[in-house]
Design a protein around this motif. Sequence first.
Motif, PDB file in Angstrom:
ATOM      1  N   PHE A 444       0.832  -1.202   0.000  1.00  9.35           N
ATOM      2  CA  PHE A 444       0.000   0.000   0.000  1.00  9.35           C
ATOM      3  C   PHE A 444       0.868   1.254   0.000  1.00  9.35           C
ATOM      4  O   PHE A 444       0.594   2.211  -0.727  1.00  9.35           O
ATOM      5  N   GLU A 445       1.930   1.248   0.768  1.00  8.52           N
ATOM      6  CA  GLU A 445       2.745   2.462   0.855  1.00  8.52           C
ATOM      7  C   GLU A 445       3.641   2.633  -0.361  1.00  8.52           C
ATOM      8  O   GLU A 445       4.065   3.747  -0.661  1.00  8.52           O
ATOM      9  N   SER A 446       3.914   1.569  -1.100  1.00  7.47           N
ATOM     10  CA  SER A 446       4.603   1.747  -2.385  1.00  7.47           C
ATOM     11  C   SER A 446       3.672   2.438  -3.367  1.00  7.47           C
ATOM     12  O   SER A 446       4.107   3.227  -4.222  1.00  7.47           O
ATOM     13  N   ILE A 447       2.363   2.159  -3.261  1.00  7.18           N
ATOM     14  CA  ILE A 447       1.361   2.861  -4.076  1.00  7.18           C
ATOM     15  C   ILE A 447       1.257   4.317  -3.636  1.00  7.18           C
ATOM     16  O   ILE A 447       1.159   5.232  -4.461  1.00  7.18           O
ATOM     17  N   LEU A 448       1.299   4.532  -2.332  1.00  8.98           N
ATOM     18  CA  LEU A 448       1.203   5.881  -1.775  1.00  8.98           C
ATOM     19  C   LEU A 448       2.277   6.798  -2.359  1.00  8.98           C
ATOM     20  O   LEU A 448       2.014   7.960  -2.700  1.00  8.98           O
ATOM     21  N   LYS A 449       3.496   6.284  -2.521  1.00  8.96           N
ATOM     22  CA  LYS A 449       4.602   7.083  -3.045  1.00  8.96           C
ATOM     23  C   LYS A 449       4.381   7.507  -4.493  1.00  8.96           C
ATOM     24  O   LYS A 449       4.936   8.504  -4.948  1.00  8.96           O
ATOM     25  N   LYS A 450       3.559   6.744  -5.214  1.00 13.10           N
ATOM     26  CA  LYS A 450       3.350   7.031  -6.636  1.00 13.10           C
ATOM     27  C   LYS A 450       2.207   8.027  -6.879  1.00 13.10           C
ATOM     28  O   LYS A 450       2.058   8.533  -7.996  1.00 13.10           O
ATOM     29  N   ILE A 451       1.402   8.302  -5.861  1.00 12.40           N
ATOM     30  CA  ILE A 451       0.227   9.164  -6.057  1.00 12.40           C
ATOM     31  C   ILE A 451       0.609  10.562  -6.542  1.00 12.40           C
ATOM     32  O   ILE A 451      -0.048  11.109  -7.434  1.00 12.40           O
ATOM     33  N   PRO A 452       1.676  11.202  -6.004  1.00 15.71           N
ATOM     34  CA  PRO A 452       1.998  12.558  -6.485  1.00 15.71           C
ATOM     35  C   PRO A 452       2.312  12.632  -7.973  1.00 15.71           C
ATOM     36  O   PRO A 452       2.219  13.705  -8.572  1.00 15.71           O
ATOM     37  N   SER A 453       2.681  11.516  -8.584  1.00 21.21           N
ATOM     38  CA  SER A 453       3.021  11.534 -10.014  1.00 21.21           C
ATOM     39  C   SER A 453       1.790  11.437 -10.910  1.00 21.21           C
ATOM     40  O   SER A 453       1.893  11.608 -12.128  1.00 21.21           O
ATOM     41  N   LEU A 454       0.621  11.166 -10.326  1.00 14.67           N
ATOM     42  CA  LEU A 454      -0.603  11.027 -11.124  1.00 14.67           C
ATOM     43  C   LEU A 454      -1.074  12.382 -11.638  1.00 14.67           C
ATOM     44  O   LEU A 454      -0.979  13.392 -10.947  1.00 14.67           O
ATOM     45  N   LYS A 455      -1.608  12.390 -12.837  1.00 13.40           N
ATOM     46  CA  LYS A 455      -2.185  13.601 -13.408  1.00 13.40           C
ATOM     47  C   LYS A 455      -3.679  13.704 -13.120  1.00 13.40           C
ATOM     48  O   LYS A 455      -4.247  14.786 -13.112  1.00 13.40           O
ATOM     49  N   LYS A 456      -4.315  12.546 -12.916  1.00 10.53           N
ATOM     50  CA  LYS A 456      -5.745  12.503 -12.612  1.00 10.53           C
ATOM     51  C   LYS A 456      -5.977  11.572 -11.437  1.00 10.53           C
ATOM     52  O   LYS A 456      -5.344  10.518 -11.333  1.00 10.53           O
ATOM     53  N   SER A 457      -6.890  11.921 -10.569  1.00 12.01           N
ATOM     54  CA  SER A 457      -7.200  11.054  -9.433  1.00 12.01           C
ATOM     55  C   SER A 457      -7.838   9.755  -9.904  1.00 12.01           C
ATOM     56  O   SER A 457      -7.724   8.722  -9.239  1.00 12.01           O
ATOM     57  N   SER A 458      -8.520   9.786 -11.060  1.00  8.15           N
ATOM     58  CA  SER A 458      -9.162   8.577 -11.583  1.00  8.15           C
ATOM     59  C   SER A 458      -8.151   7.498 -11.949  1.00  8.15           C
ATOM     60  O   SER A 458      -8.496   6.327 -12.098  1.00  8.15           O
ATOM     61  N   ASN A 459      -6.883   7.891 -12.087  1.00  8.16           N
ATOM     62  CA  ASN A 459      -5.836   6.919 -12.412  1.00  8.16           C
ATOM     63  C   ASN A 459      -5.319   6.172 -11.184  1.00  8.16           C
ATOM     64  O   ASN A 459      -4.464   5.302 -11.312  1.00  8.16           O
ATOM     65  N   LEU A 460      -5.847   6.523 -10.003  1.00  4.07           N
ATOM     66  CA  LEU A 460      -5.372   5.879  -8.775  1.00  4.07           C
ATOM     67  C   LEU A 460      -5.544   4.364  -8.837  1.00  4.07           C
ATOM     68  O   LEU A 460      -4.671   3.600  -8.412  1.00  4.07           O
ATOM     69  N   VAL A 461      -6.661   3.916  -9.384  1.00  2.00           N
ATOM     70  CA  VAL A 461      -6.931   2.484  -9.438  1.00  2.00           C
ATOM     71  C   VAL A 461      -5.883   1.737 -10.264  1.00  2.00           C
ATOM     72  O   VAL A 461      -5.624   0.547 -10.025  1.00  2.00           O
ATOM     73  N   LEU A 462      -5.255   2.428 -11.224  1.00  2.00           N
ATOM     74  CA  LEU A 462      -4.243   1.778 -12.064  1.00  2.00           C
ATOM     75  C   LEU A 462      -3.006   1.383 -11.259  1.00  2.00           C
ATOM     76  O   LEU A 462      -2.268   0.478 -11.664  1.00  2.00           O
ATOM     77  N   LEU A 463      -2.785   2.034 -10.125  1.00  2.00           N
ATOM     78  CA  LEU A 463      -1.626   1.702  -9.303  1.00  2.00           C
ATOM     79  C   LEU A 463      -1.789   0.361  -8.592  1.00  2.00           C
ATOM     80  O   LEU A 463      -0.825  -0.174  -8.054  1.00  2.00           O
ATOM     81  N   PHE A 464      -3.017  -0.180  -8.613  1.00  2.00           N
ATOM     82  CA  PHE A 464      -3.284  -1.460  -7.956  1.00  2.00           C
ATOM     83  C   PHE A 464      -3.256  -2.625  -8.948  1.00  2.00           C
ATOM     84  O   PHE A 464      -3.675  -3.734  -8.602  1.00  2.00           O
ATOM     85  N   LYS A 465      -2.762  -2.399 -10.163  1.00  2.39           N
ATOM     86  CA  LYS A 465      -2.893  -3.386 -11.237  1.00  2.39           C
ATOM     87  C   LYS A 465      -2.204  -4.711 -10.923  1.00  2.39           C
ATOM     88  O   LYS A 465      -2.583  -5.755 -11.467  1.00  2.39           O
ATOM     89  N   ASP A 466      -1.167  -4.710 -10.081  1.00  2.00           N
ATOM     90  CA  ASP A 466      -0.454  -5.955  -9.775  1.00  2.00           C
ATOM     91  C   ASP A 466      -1.017  -6.669  -8.557  1.00  2.00           C
ATOM     92  O   ASP A 466      -0.409  -7.611  -8.045  1.00  2.00           O
ATOM     93  N   ILE A 467      -2.180  -6.231  -8.065  1.00  2.00           N
ATOM     94  CA  ILE A 467      -2.795  -6.800  -6.858  1.00  2.00           C
ATOM     95  C   ILE A 467      -4.117  -7.441  -7.238  1.00  2.00           C
ATOM     96  O   ILE A 467      -4.812  -6.980  -8.153  1.00  2.00           O
ATOM     97  N   GLU A 468      -4.466  -8.516  -6.547  1.00  2.00           N
ATOM     98  CA  GLU A 468      -5.735  -9.193  -6.817  1.00  2.00           C
ATOM     99  C   GLU A 468      -6.884  -8.188  -6.734  1.00  2.00           C
ATOM    100  O   GLU A 468      -7.040  -7.488  -5.736  1.00  2.00           O
ATOM    101  N   LYS A 469      -7.706  -8.158  -7.788  1.00  2.00           N
ATOM    102  CA  LYS A 469      -8.763  -7.151  -7.879  1.00  2.00           C
ATOM    103  C   LYS A 469      -9.758  -7.258  -6.729  1.00  2.00           C
ATOM    104  O   LYS A 469     -10.288  -6.251  -6.258  1.00  2.00           O
ATOM    105  N   SER A 470     -10.007  -8.472  -6.257  1.00  2.36           N
ATOM    106  CA  SER A 470     -10.997  -8.669  -5.199  1.00  2.36           C
ATOM    107  C   SER A 470     -10.606  -7.955  -3.910  1.00  2.36           C
ATOM    108  O   SER A 470     -11.459  -7.662  -3.075  1.00  2.36           O
ATOM    109  N   LYS A 471      -9.308  -7.636  -3.750  1.00  2.00           N
ATOM    110  CA  LYS A 471      -8.856  -7.019  -2.509  1.00  2.00           C
ATOM    111  C   LYS A 471      -8.989  -5.493  -2.509  1.00  2.00           C
ATOM    112  O   LYS A 471      -8.855  -4.871  -1.462  1.00  2.00           O
TER     113      LYS A 471
END
Length: 922
Positions: A444-471
């Motif tokens: 989760f905190e590796s994802i947290l570090k990447k949030i400032p690089s996002l251009k849109k908040s809607s792209n946040l979900v893309l940072l979870f792409k390597d994690i089981e979707k059900s979680k």
Amino acid sequence: MNKGNLIISLVIIPFFLQAQEISYSIKAELDSKEKIIKVNQKMKFLNNSKMEISEIFLEDWNNAYVDNNTALAKRMSDEYSRVFSFAQKKQRGYTIINKLHSSKIESWERLDDNVDLLKLSLKEEIRENESIDIEIDYEIKLPDARFTGYGFDNENINLKNWIISFSKFQNNNWLKQSNLNLDDQSLSESNFNIEFIANKEYNLITNLNLENVNNNLRKSYYLLVGQNLNEVEIILNIKNSFKEIITNDNKIYTDIFQLSDPLEYKLRVERISKYLEKKFGKDFNKTLIVSESDYKKMPFYGLNQLPKFIRPFSNEFLEEITFLKSYLINYLDNKFDFNKREDHWLYRGIEIYLINDFLKEFYPNVKFLGRIAGNKFLKNYNVSKVNFNEIFINYSEYVIRLNLQQADNQPRNKLTKINSEIASPYHTGIGFDYLSDLIGKSKFESILKKIPSLKKSSNLVLLFKDIEKSKYSWFFNNYINTRKSIDLKLKKTSSDTYQVSEKNNTLIPYFISFIKDDKVINENLYELYNEIKIPEIDFDYIAVNANKMLPETNQTNNWLINSKNDSKPIRIKLIGDLENPKYKSIYLRPEVTYNLYDGISPGINILNRGLKNRPFTYEIFSQYASNTENLVGSINLKYLVNDEIGKNYSTSYNLQYKTNHYDENLRYHVFFPSISLSFRNSKDLRSNITRTFSFSNYTIKKESNDSDQYLNDYSIYNFGHFYSEIDIIKYLRTSFNTQISKNFGKMNFVFDYRKLLNNNRQFQARFYIGKFLWNKNKDNTYFNYNLSRSADYLFNGNYIGRSEEDGILSQQFIMAGGGFKSFFDNPSTNNFILATNLNFGIWKWFESYLDLGMLKDRNEKSRYFYGTGIRLNLLPDFFELYFPVSSNKGFELSQNNYSKKIRFIISYNLESLGNLFSRRWL
């Protein structure tokens, strides 16, 4: 800075500004006496989009304070704040534009419906990589800081969102956001070169770099430079209460640490700085102003309401967490580059997640009640056992159980105050914490570090792409984007199996724990609601999310006891407490009431409701009436059905009984079942419009010296419709009631309207119409309409001396019937009443009133009445005084025994008073 360096700065800075997409060169001079800043501003906008731009929008947030018709004023009115509506002209702010010029501008105008926005129409479109230069001369009249915290406050001046700025151009659109007192102006990163002139006695604090300062006998000339900033903040004060702290290449100005030792608070700031560096990396290098005023806008509610000298925490802890919250507000606002109004949930949710995590790491044992948690009286209360960071889930659940929650990802201007400042940030932050539990803190905190690089908040979900979707899918699909609450329920399906369900059939990953001696001895994560076999281990309880925080409408059904009858033990406590899911709780609340006939009546209220709402509640209130030396009291059973999606948001089924004395040694009994259905705009909870339909049946038995059973034993059916639209500017409430009994039927209509005029005086008009449909007992006046004092035959009124015909208690006034304040001979009718009550503001709490009315008995001529006087409106509907001046009875001021003509309103109902002070939140 020496003279040579100053010349170099003046040469290099304009060159740098030319290279920036957006830049400002400003000369501003403060007139501290008149609270005016004169500004000459040159601003540049470079079109780096792929589209051609034909118009430009500027944000002039200071002009939002100009009058009571702005979006800012209306929002404060909606939240029942009187401070702005009643402000004097000298307290208001505004902007006067003397010149706005550019060779590329055809015309400009203020938007009619948003006077803090400027629209600039261009002669020709600005193409990609083309720019426009604009020069503006304007004057800023600063507002009183009491409104929003910005402006002038005695000797201090706090400037934020004060200059005229380019609205942010994002996704090929201008944001065009008005000032709504949300402190969320979203601007593009820009470069600033500001010459600021102020009186010499001021200390200047700013988030820009102070490149140079020159002083003469009266004035100070500051050269301020900032790069890649999205706001300009300047604080001027006579007594400098701000301290400068340098940590990890960051410069911090703060006025929070006033009691802590300097070495101690510097270590605490260093700890917070290193903590955030661990979360986001070491690329943050900006000057931040971390003020107590920022904290006060969004504090830890409950903590800041207590005076410092009785707060149950050390000064060091209080100042550190105050600094932490204020620092995070400013840090994240600078770290992320999203739309602060649209994406508030991300800013504030991450803020609460970090605070929660910080407290778990550095203060794992600090309790919500601080040092008083160890008090002998409190040690058996669940509220004394919860940790400080559990305020987030408890406040979130409190709002959910009131059915006031909103979807977290709604724009912040669509949220109610309680959701904007408390429920939504806490709910989102707890959701992030639960996500961290599900996917693992390191991921989760590796994802947290990447949030400032996002251009849109809607792209946040893309940072979870390597994690089981059900979680994580539940968080984005069924948590932040809906107001549907969660309720996980654990039940036994056989002697050795159990199953979890969710009220909306929403799949939420959950943890099942087996607990022995208050310790988790076995825990597993599940993603489906299948039957689960109980392991062959010795345990006391099975629990869903035993040590994980996820807001639910009911936490008590998350726990099952391992016993033969599956019945949880009962605990009896005084007053109230937070629920403990391991027990069934009954609360005893001592209360005292008073009326003339019962006297002082102490009693015990037995109830099952703690500090949070629940669907079924009961109250059994038994009192000892000191005058009659016997028992009185009431029983109230209530079942509440909340609909979180539909317009019929609440349906309440009530069964009530009460008994007291209405005259000396004369008792009454009222039994009344009722159903009420309440409606609101389910898509806009900020709307103040509500409708309620009710049906009730009153069965009343009275002890009486009168042998007429018609008056002593009666039953009345009541059908009602109520409409209300209430804020500080406009109050509108109507009701329509039909009462039907064996001996009479009647219809009543009430229209009550109040309006705060532009001169801050209030006008009120109430109209009352009543008509008997039939009336079999025309000789008795008990059920008649009355001009000045209702018989209150349903026993709804809170009269102190209900049957008094003379003396001070007979002068108590409750607005009912004709609403007249003067007393008259023969003031009732057995047929028809028409009355109006008008109030006109004179000065502050003083109002004049005019009552006009007509009574028409059956087969008799109409009778007309009037009354005038002065109303002292100290606390509307709760404490008021009426002084009659003139009526049908003549000039009452000159008549004998005038003191007996004065009427008063007084309410000692604590729940009603609580509603008075909470309506600005809800």
